[in-house]
Motif scaffolding. Structure first.
Motif, PDB file in Angstrom:
ATOM      1  N   ASN A 299     -17.811 -73.509 -64.962  1.00 34.85           N
ATOM      2  CA  ASN A 299     -19.163 -73.959 -65.321  1.00 34.85           C
ATOM      3  C   ASN A 299     -20.148 -73.776 -64.170  1.00 34.85           C
ATOM      4  OD1 ASN A 299     -18.612 -74.639 -67.980  1.00 34.85           O
ATOM      5  ND2 ASN A 299     -17.938 -76.705 -67.445  1.00 34.85           N
ATOM      6  N   VAL A 300     -19.677 -73.896 -62.946  1.00 32.29           N
ATOM      7  CA  VAL A 300     -20.546 -73.653 -61.797  1.00 32.29           C
ATOM      8  C   VAL A 300     -20.908 -72.169 -61.731  1.00 32.29           C
ATOM      9  CG1 VAL A 300     -20.673 -73.631 -59.271  1.00 32.29           C
ATOM     10  CG2 VAL A 300     -19.736 -75.625 -60.463  1.00 32.29           C
ATOM     11  N   ARG A 301     -19.932 -71.307 -61.981  1.00 28.97           N
ATOM     12  CA  ARG A 301     -20.207 -69.855 -61.975  1.00 28.97           C
ATOM     13  C   ARG A 301     -21.218 -69.494 -63.059  1.00 28.97           C
ATOM     14  NH1 ARG A 301     -14.575 -69.764 -61.918  1.00 28.97           N
ATOM     15  NH2 ARG A 301     -14.446 -68.696 -63.939  1.00 28.97           N
ATOM     16  N   ILE A 302     -21.022 -70.053 -64.229  1.00 22.79           N
ATOM     17  CA  ILE A 302     -21.948 -69.760 -65.329  1.00 22.79           C
ATOM     18  C   ILE A 302     -23.335 -70.295 -65.001  1.00 22.79           C
ATOM     19  CG2 ILE A 302     -22.479 -70.312 -67.735  1.00 22.79           C
ATOM     20  CD1 ILE A 302     -19.476 -70.208 -68.310  1.00 22.79           C
ATOM     21  N   ALA A 303     -23.394 -71.487 -64.419  1.00 21.76           N
ATOM     22  CA  ALA A 303     -24.692 -72.066 -64.056  1.00 21.76           C
ATOM     23  C   ALA A 303     -25.411 -71.201 -63.026  1.00 21.76           C
ATOM     24  CB  ALA A 303     -24.493 -73.477 -63.500  1.00 21.76           C
ATOM     25  N   LEU A 304     -24.692 -70.766 -62.011  1.00 22.37           N
ATOM     26  CA  LEU A 304     -25.298 -69.927 -60.968  1.00 22.37           C
ATOM     27  C   LEU A 304     -25.805 -68.616 -61.551  1.00 22.37           C
ATOM     28  CD1 LEU A 304     -22.730 -70.498 -58.080  1.00 22.37           C
ATOM     29  CD2 LEU A 304     -25.076 -71.389 -58.210  1.00 22.37           C
ATOM     30  N   THR A 305     -25.069 -68.061 -62.520  1.00 22.94           N
ATOM     31  CA  THR A 305     -25.484 -66.806 -63.157  1.00 22.94           C
ATOM     32  C   THR A 305     -26.709 -67.033 -64.033  1.00 22.94           C
ATOM     33  OG1 THR A 305     -23.165 -66.102 -63.153  1.00 22.94           O
ATOM     34  CG2 THR A 305     -24.690 -64.860 -64.538  1.00 22.94           C
ATOM     35  N   LYS A 306     -26.731 -68.146 -64.772  1.00 19.37           N
ATOM     36  CA  LYS A 306     -27.890 -68.459 -65.608  1.00 19.37           C
ATOM     37  C   LYS A 306     -29.155 -68.654 -64.777  1.00 19.37           C
ATOM     38  CE  LYS A 306     -25.704 -70.737 -69.616  1.00 19.37           C
ATOM     39  NZ  LYS A 306     -26.546 -70.112 -70.677  1.00 19.37           N
ATOM     40  N   ALA A 307     -29.009 -69.063 -63.534  1.00 17.18           N
ATOM     41  CA  ALA A 307     -30.178 -69.310 -62.681  1.00 17.18           C
ATOM     42  C   ALA A 307     -30.830 -68.026 -62.191  1.00 17.18           C
ATOM     43  CB  ALA A 307     -29.771 -70.158 -61.477  1.00 17.18           C
ATOM     44  N   LEU A 308     -30.152 -66.905 -62.353  1.00 18.15           N
ATOM     45  CA  LEU A 308     -30.651 -65.626 -61.843  1.00 18.15           C
ATOM     46  C   LEU A 308     -31.388 -64.833 -62.914  1.00 18.15           C
ATOM     47  CD1 LEU A 308     -27.493 -64.490 -59.833  1.00 18.15           C
ATOM     48  CD2 LEU A 308     -29.577 -65.521 -58.906  1.00 18.15           C
ATOM     49  N   ASP A 309     -32.462 -64.181 -62.501  1.00 15.29           N
ATOM     50  CA  ASP A 309     -33.154 -63.222 -63.366  1.00 15.29           C
ATOM     51  C   ASP A 309     -32.553 -61.857 -63.065  1.00 15.29           C
ATOM     52  OD1 ASP A 309     -34.866 -61.390 -64.568  1.00 15.29           O
ATOM     53  OD2 ASP A 309     -36.647 -62.620 -64.219  1.00 15.29           O
ATOM     54  N   ASP A 349     -31.234 -68.776 -67.958  1.00 14.77           N
ATOM     55  CA  ASP A 349     -31.592 -70.056 -68.582  1.00 14.77           C
ATOM     56  C   ASP A 349     -31.575 -71.100 -67.469  1.00 14.77           C
ATOM     57  OD1 ASP A 349     -31.882 -72.398 -69.982  1.00 14.77           O
ATOM     58  OD2 ASP A 349     -30.074 -72.159 -71.209  1.00 14.77           O
ATOM     59  N   VAL A 350     -32.684 -71.259 -66.776  1.00 19.15           N
ATOM     60  CA  VAL A 350     -32.733 -72.135 -65.605  1.00 19.15           C
ATOM     61  C   VAL A 350     -32.440 -73.579 -65.984  1.00 19.15           C
ATOM     62  CG1 VAL A 350     -34.187 -72.999 -63.739  1.00 19.15           C
ATOM     63  CG2 VAL A 350     -34.304 -70.578 -64.392  1.00 19.15           C
ATOM     64  N   ALA A 351     -33.031 -74.046 -67.088  1.00 22.00           N
ATOM     65  CA  ALA A 351     -32.781 -75.421 -67.525  1.00 22.00           C
ATOM     66  C   ALA A 351     -31.309 -75.618 -67.863  1.00 22.00           C
ATOM     67  CB  ALA A 351     -33.661 -75.754 -68.729  1.00 22.00           C
ATOM     68  N   GLY A 352     -30.730 -74.628 -68.531  1.00 18.68           N
ATOM     69  CA  GLY A 352     -29.310 -74.701 -68.861  1.00 18.68           C
ATOM     70  C   GLY A 352     -28.440 -74.704 -67.622  1.00 18.68           C
ATOM     71  N   ALA A 353     -28.865 -73.950 -66.600  1.00 23.87           N
ATOM     72  CA  ALA A 353     -28.121 -73.907 -65.343  1.00 23.87           C
ATOM     73  C   ALA A 353     -28.114 -75.272 -64.679  1.00 23.87           C
ATOM     74  CB  ALA A 353     -28.742 -72.861 -64.413  1.00 23.87           C
ATOM     75  N   GLU A 354     -29.272 -75.906 -64.650  1.00 24.46           N
ATOM     76  CA  GLU A 354     -29.366 -77.224 -64.019  1.00 24.46           C
ATOM     77  C   GLU A 354     -28.511 -78.251 -64.766  1.00 24.46           C
ATOM     78  OE1 GLU A 354     -32.269 -78.215 -61.453  1.00 24.46           O
ATOM     79  OE2 GLU A 354     -33.911 -77.212 -62.508  1.00 24.46           O
ATOM     80  N   TRP A 362     -22.606 -81.771 -59.504  1.00 28.46           N
ATOM     81  CA  TRP A 362     -23.455 -81.300 -58.413  1.00 28.46           C
ATOM     82  C   TRP A 362     -24.894 -81.718 -58.733  1.00 28.46           C
ATOM     83  CZ3 TRP A 362     -21.181 -79.438 -54.139  1.00 28.46           C
ATOM     84  CH2 TRP A 362     -19.881 -78.945 -54.248  1.00 28.46           C
ATOM     85  N   VAL A 363     -25.288 -82.867 -58.208  1.00 27.77           N
ATOM     86  CA  VAL A 363     -26.582 -83.445 -58.582  1.00 27.77           C
ATOM     87  C   VAL A 363     -27.570 -83.346 -57.429  1.00 27.77           C
ATOM     88  CG1 VAL A 363     -25.548 -85.018 -60.251  1.00 27.77           C
ATOM     89  CG2 VAL A 363     -25.820 -85.741 -57.873  1.00 27.77           C
ATOM     90  N   LYS A 364     -28.845 -83.344 -57.797  1.00 28.06           N
ATOM     91  CA  LYS A 364     -29.911 -83.241 -56.806  1.00 28.06           C
ATOM     92  C   LYS A 364     -30.144 -84.581 -56.109  1.00 28.06           C
ATOM     93  CE  LYS A 364     -32.739 -79.444 -58.627  1.00 28.06           C
ATOM     94  NZ  LYS A 364     -34.052 -79.077 -59.223  1.00 28.06           N
ATOM     95  N   GLY A 365     -30.385 -84.477 -54.798  1.00 29.76           N
ATOM     96  CA  GLY A 365     -30.772 -85.650 -54.054  1.00 29.76           C
ATOM     97  C   GLY A 365     -32.282 -85.745 -53.966  1.00 29.76           C
ATOM     98  N   ILE A 404     -32.921 -74.161 -58.101  1.00 29.52           N
ATOM     99  CA  ILE A 404     -32.115 -75.181 -58.798  1.00 29.52           C
ATOM    100  C   ILE A 404     -31.376 -76.064 -57.784  1.00 29.52           C
ATOM    101  CG2 ILE A 404     -31.873 -73.818 -60.905  1.00 29.52           C
ATOM    102  CD1 ILE A 404     -28.971 -73.163 -59.970  1.00 29.52           C
ATOM    103  N   GLY A 405     -31.790 -75.991 -56.522  1.00 29.97           N
ATOM    104  CA  GLY A 405     -31.224 -76.882 -55.514  1.00 29.97           C
ATOM    105  C   GLY A 405     -29.962 -76.391 -54.841  1.00 29.97           C
ATOM    106  N   VAL A 406     -29.681 -75.078 -54.927  1.00 26.67           N
ATOM    107  CA  VAL A 406     -28.478 -74.495 -54.325  1.00 26.67           C
ATOM    108  C   VAL A 406     -28.864 -73.736 -53.063  1.00 26.67           C
ATOM    109  CG1 VAL A 406     -26.548 -72.904 -54.653  1.00 26.67           C
ATOM    110  CG2 VAL A 406     -27.349 -74.328 -56.562  1.00 26.67           C
TER     111      VAL A 406
END
Length: 532
Positions: A299-309, A349-354, A362-365, A404-406
């Motif tokens: 899920n982290v890999r998919i999220a990181l990929t979704k964050a990319l254009d 899908d940036v929102a989906g990635a977050e 992995w939450v934002k501080g 996305i905070g990475v």
């Protein structure tokens, strides 16, 4: 262009120097085919993009080395314009999904004056298959479990697991003479093969010089030999990293052959002919799945990929001249043609990635940066520093992940250092993202990078683990040739859907030429005056 590249046999025909072309690149001019006057004992100046390193290919996977090896070494077969195998050092062959049998010619002579034998040909594959030699070609060209036999006139290779495209990898392997196998260092800056040319000088970072073997006479029927008019006496492989410099030298007539992939190619249009243009995968990266790395989580890999254009990354990495990648194997002769990337790779899908990162813990501080159990989400990103396009693409990826905070720690290095870094045992436990472009005509050969053992026992650099993918690969391997393409498409689709590997760009690599003409068999590349 490429971070880690394996290029199979993709040739364009013999080249002969022509006396009827002027400086400034007036096209390929005339030569043996058109009745023009050939240059006798001339010099061919050919640009390569980087220093190839040591010249023994079983220990060096550099794609650039192929641009050197093709002049001094030959292989068992070559592929014609239709992608069909034709005899070279082999005169006949039989194949099954688990075996190859080659009848070999007995008239090829090594540069050191010894006769090339069936035993020496078999020893090439034994050397690669022996784990003690740590060959970069083990399991790529021939598996360590292969049974390799020979008699006076033939070589037989039998594998435990089926490989539907085995003839491409084994048949295209450069064959070294016995003294080179006995002492690979003897050909680290020299050559000892049966090709028309012999490496006589190596100036690291500047050029390599090869001299014609006038006794070369065992080429396939219709191909050039050592006494063919127009065949150069000397070939100088000039190491020219800068594409603008290559283009300038082509326009001035100081270069005969050079590959230009970026905007400088526009300056050559209409002035210098395109000799060949092949599609290569040029942008892609692996996520480490080593225990303890954040990217081991699907899920982290998919999220990181979704964050990319990825469309934007493709445009930047190819200077606007490429297109989105579709599959692993893009090099001619392409047995399989399909788009497994588009339907399966996670879409932007940036929102989906977050959301996925939140769910993975992995939450934002307060500072907008993500962490889990006190550990910040900062990716260690290794990439090759050659070319402004790669550096710019790496920076853009970091910027998009920062949204996305990475965080990202960049580790860009020149080609040799980069390869050493990702192939060091345990590298996947230290690196989260690895730039990788692996080019080969068939998907089966590329599986060594996406499954199996990690270095030093294998080439699974990122320690990928995907049981479903492995099962699909096994199924695909039980089909022969084009019959297995649907199965390979399904296997690749699983890899992309799981974001194990993310290929995002491919582009044409045109080779420009002036002062030469093509000679002989279309698509034949003797390991001499022919280019890829």
């Amino acid at each position: 262009m490429k971070a880690y590249t394996i290029v199979g046999l993709a040739a364009v025909g013999a080249l002969a120097l022509s006396a009827c072309t002027g400086g400034g690149g007036g096209g390929t001019g005339t030569g043996p085919e058109s009745g023009g006057e050939p240059v006798i004992d001339g010099t061919l100046n050919y640009a390569i993009a980087r220093d190839p390193g040591m010249l023994f290919s079983p220990l060096n996977a550099s794609g650039t080395l192929g641009s050197v090896s093709q002049w001094a070494y030959e292989s068992l077969i070559y592929f014609d314009a239709d992608g069909q195998p034709q005899g070279w050092l082999a005169t006949d062959w039989e194949q099954t999904p688990t075996s190859l049998h080659f009848e070999v010619r007995d008239d090829a002579v090594c540069a050191d004056g010894t006769k090339l034998t069936a035993e020496t040909i078999a020893n090439n594959f034994r050397w690669i298959a022996d784990p003690a030699n740590n060959s970069t070609a083990i399991n790529l060209v021939v598996p360590s479990t292969a049974k390799i036999e020979n008699d006076d006139k033939s070589v037989t290779i039998t594998t435990v697991e089926p490989d539907p495209f085995m003839i491409t990898a084994i048949g295209s392997q450069a064959i070294y003479c016995q003294a080179a196998l006995d002492d690979p260092q003897s050909v680290s800056t020299a050559s000892n093969g049966t090709g028309m040319f012999n490496v006589t000088e190596v100036v690291t970072g500047d050029h390599l010089t090869l001299e014609r073997r006038d006794d070369y006479s065992w080429a396939p029927e219709g191909a050039a030999i050592g006494t063919t008019p127009g065949v150069p006496k000397t070939v100088v492989l000039k190491i020219i990293e800068n594409e603008s410099t290559r283009a300038n030298l082509l326009l001035s007539g100081e270069l005969n052959v050079g590959t230009i992939t970026g905007p400088d190619g526009d300056r050559l249009e209409g002035k210098v002919d395109v000799l060949n243009s092949g599609m290569l995968l040029t942008g892609g990266f692996l996520y480490s799945q080593a225990e303890g790395r954040p990217t081991a989580d699907k899920n982290v890999r998919i999220a990181l990929t979704k964050a990319l254009d990825l469309d934007e990354l493709m445009q930047v990495s190819t200077a606007g001249k490429g297109e989105r990648a579709q599959r692993l194997a893009t090099v001619d002769p392409q047995v399989c043609q399909y788009d497994a990337v588009g339907p399966n790779l996670p879409k932007t899908d940036v929102a989906g990635a977050e959301k996925l990162l939140d769910e993975a813990g992995w939450v934002k501080g307060a500072d907008g940066k993500r962490s889990k159990d006190g550990q910040p989400l900062v990716l260690e990103f290794a990439w090759q520093s050659k070319g402004a396009e790669i550096a710019s693409t790496a920076e853009m990826m970091a910027d998009q992940w920062a949204e996305i905070g990475v965080g990202v720690n960049h580790d860009g290095s020149e080609y040799g250092a980069f390869i050493e870094k990702i192939s060091t045992p345990g590298a996947a436990s230290k690196i989260d993202v690895m730039w990788l472009n692996a080019n080969y005509p068939v998907p089966s050969a590329l599986m060594v990078y996406f499954t199996g053992e990690t270095p030093p026992k294998g080439n699974n650099f990122a320690a990928l683990k995907n049981p479903k993918f492995d099962e699909l690969v096994k199924k695909a391997n039980n089909s022969t040739g084009a019959e297995g393409c649907k199965a390979w498409e399904a296997a690749e689709g699983e890899m992309y859907a799981s974001a194990d590997y993310v290929p995002f760009a491919m582009m044409s690599h045109p080779t420009f030429a002036q002062g030469i003409s093509e000679y002989g068999i279309e698509k034949f590349a003797p390991s001499t005056i022919l280019v890829k």
